[in-house]
Design an enzyme around this catalytic site. Structure first.
Site, short mmCIF file in Angstrom:
data_model
loop_
_atom_site.label_atom_id
_atom_site.label_comp_id
_atom_site.label_asym_id
_atom_site.label_seq_id
_atom_site.Cartn_x
_atom_site.Cartn_y
_atom_site.Cartn_z
N LYS A 184 0.84 -1.20 0.00
CA LYS A 184 0.00 0.00 0.00
C LYS A 184 0.88 1.25 0.00
O LYS A 184 1.99 1.23 0.56
CB LYS A 184 -0.87 0.03 1.27
CG LYS A 184 -1.94 -1.03 1.36
CD LYS A 184 -2.69 -0.90 2.68
CE LYS A 184 -3.73 -1.99 2.84
NZ LYS A 184 -4.88 -1.81 1.94
N ARG A 213 -10.38 -11.45 1.42
CA ARG A 213 -11.27 -12.43 0.79
C ARG A 213 -10.63 -13.82 0.78
O ARG A 213 -11.35 -14.82 0.79
CB ARG A 213 -11.64 -11.95 -0.62
CG ARG A 213 -10.49 -11.85 -1.59
CD ARG A 213 -10.81 -10.95 -2.78
NE ARG A 213 -10.87 -9.55 -2.40
CZ ARG A 213 -11.16 -8.56 -3.24
NH1 ARG A 213 -11.42 -8.83 -4.51
NH2 ARG A 213 -11.19 -7.32 -2.83
#
Length: 472
Positions: free
Chosen positions: A245, A319
């Site tokens: 990130k 996920r």
């Protein structure tokens, strides 16, 4: 905060009175002073008249949201004074919204000060004055205090810094919760994940110095009406992995455990409330870091149900954790009536519906509508996001069963939900709901009765849904 239900005939020692105002014209006392101070009977409008020891707070309608915000606003004003005791006289409007009154007070007084060198240790006591105590009011008071305490538990966990809250700590927290309410707790480490071929979850955490933990809490009362599974994303920190990130996007990533914290706190509340459901709380506690052992873009992972996943972005890690946790739940728990998962899953959901709203997804339209209705009734914002066949094509992989990110930048919240659908077994397709709480779980400014930071999103919605089941 201590909240008491007090009859008018009892001795009351409150130092200040909180007065709710919907229409300034109907006031008989202090109207002129309030007009001079330009007080408006609007949400979040509040005035302290120190000499007369009164706090006037505005509200716009008789909804949960307005009453809860008004109560929280008054309590926050009280916290700026040296007053320690306040009273509210219950009228017809406040009695009809008694749940909002109690929860607004308990949630509005919350402050996270664990890392402050100088802590505000002042304790506030609130007396709610009634003509006569009733079983209904006492029941609502006790229930709402438990719910608010559960929300504040989740807030505390989410707000805790990642250096102090990693998978082992989350597992210990689960054990403490289980001991407190006398429910079963199982903790599994990475050797378990490998043995049971949960390599999607295992891969996400393998570069961290902290071992990943699979947490399973079980509350099983006598003669339960339904069997419910709550699954939470417990990313105690998310650096993005090798798909690192940007620096400013890493700030607040301690909040990536919000789904798991909501599950732990909800399990505590369910047991405290003695709700007549068998409930399983499953949390994948993982830290997504970088290192020589990190999983990589282009890796092919195999989930517990045998499906293969092409990794194209290691920052789409939640996920992967949920995929194995959902499979674990369905393999270990039979005859499930409902499966709910909670995750700060996508920035796309925040872009789509804003910071304050949960995106609710699944295959059962009626179930989704009911979940949205329960959320709104409980005081949380939520909306339904619909799957469709064309977005499903965007997570198709040419070399594996499914890709962990879509080939389009659009509809990212929905494609993430559709990815999870690959790990819901056919018999459970219509029993499952995915809650994307990325927006409301952590907001870097105060809003309504929520302080800066964690909100405990998902706790009140879930308790509300379960209680609504009892009314069907």
């Amino acid at each position: 905060m201590k909240i008491n239900l007090v009859e008018k005939s009892e001795k009351i020692s409150s130092e200040v009175e909180i007065i709710f105002v919907k229409d300034l014209e109907n006031l008989t006392n202090d109207k002129e002073v309030l007009e001079i101070l330009d007080f408006k009977a609007k949400d979040e409008s509040c005035v302290l008249l120190a000499e007369s020891k009164k706090i006037y707070v505005g509200f716009e309608d008789n909804s949960y949201e307005c009453i809860a915000i008004a109560t929280a606003t008054a309590i926050k004003k009280l916290q700026t004074t040296n007053f320690k005791n306040a009273k509210i006289e219950l009228n017809e409007v406040l009695e009809e919204n008694f749940k909002a009154l109690v929860e607004g007070a308990a949630l509005g007084q919350y402050k996270f000060v664990d890392y402050k060198s100088e802590k505000d240790k002042k304790k506030i006591e609130l007396d709610i004055i009634v003509d006569e105590k009733t079983k209904k009011l006492e029941s609502i008071l006790n229930e709402s205090k438990i719910i608010a305490k559960a929300v504040n538990k989740a807030r505390n966990m989410v707000n805790t810094a990642p250096a102090d809250f990693y998978p082992e700590v989350m597992a210990k927290m689960a054990q403490e919760i289980a001991k407190d309410v006398e429910i079963k707790c199982e903790i599994h480490g990475e050797s378990y994940l490998e043995k049971h071929k949960m390599m999607a979850m295992h891969s996400v955490g393998r570069a961290s110095i902290h071992e990943s933990k699979l947490i399973h809490l079980t509350y099983k009362p006598k003669n339960p009406k339904f069997k419910i599974v709550l699954v939470g994303k417990g990313l105690t920190y998310d650096s993005g992995g090798l798909s690192l990130k940007p620096a400013d996007f890493m700030v607040t990533m301690k909040a990536d455990k919000s789904g798991g914290c909501a599950v732990l706190s909800t399990m505590w509340a369910i047991a405290k409330l003695e709700l007549p459901f068998e409930v399983h709380g499953i949390v994948g506690a993982v830290e997504n870091m970088i290192g020589g052992n990190a999983y990589k873009p282009d890796d092919i992972l195999t989930a517990k149900n045998g499906k293969t996943i092409e990794v194209r972005n290691t920052d789409a890690e939640g996920r992967l954790v949920l995929a194995d946790c959902l499979c674990y739940a369905q393999d270990e728990i039979k005859d499930i009536d409902y499966i709910f998962d909670y995750a700060t899953l996508t920035g796309a959901c925040v872009v789509g519906v804003g910071e304050y709203t949960t995106g609710i997804m699944g295959n059962n339209e009626v179930l989704k509508r009911n979940a949205v209705a329960s959320a709104l009734k409980a005081g949380e914002y939520a909306t339904s996001l619909d799957f469709n066949r064309f977005l499903k094509k965007t997570i198709k992989s040419e070399i594996a069963d499914v890709c962990n990110v879509a080939n389009t930048r659009y509809g990212g919240a929905i494609t993430a939900g559709m990815f999870l659908d690959n790990f819901i077994y056919d018999e459970n397709k219509n029993k499952w709901i995915h809650f994307d709480i990325a927006g409301p779980a952590y907001v870097e400014k105060a809003w309504g009765y929520n302080a800066h930071g964690a909100s405990g999103a998902g706790v009140r919605t879930t308790i509300g849904f379960l209680k609504d089941l009892l009314e069907d």
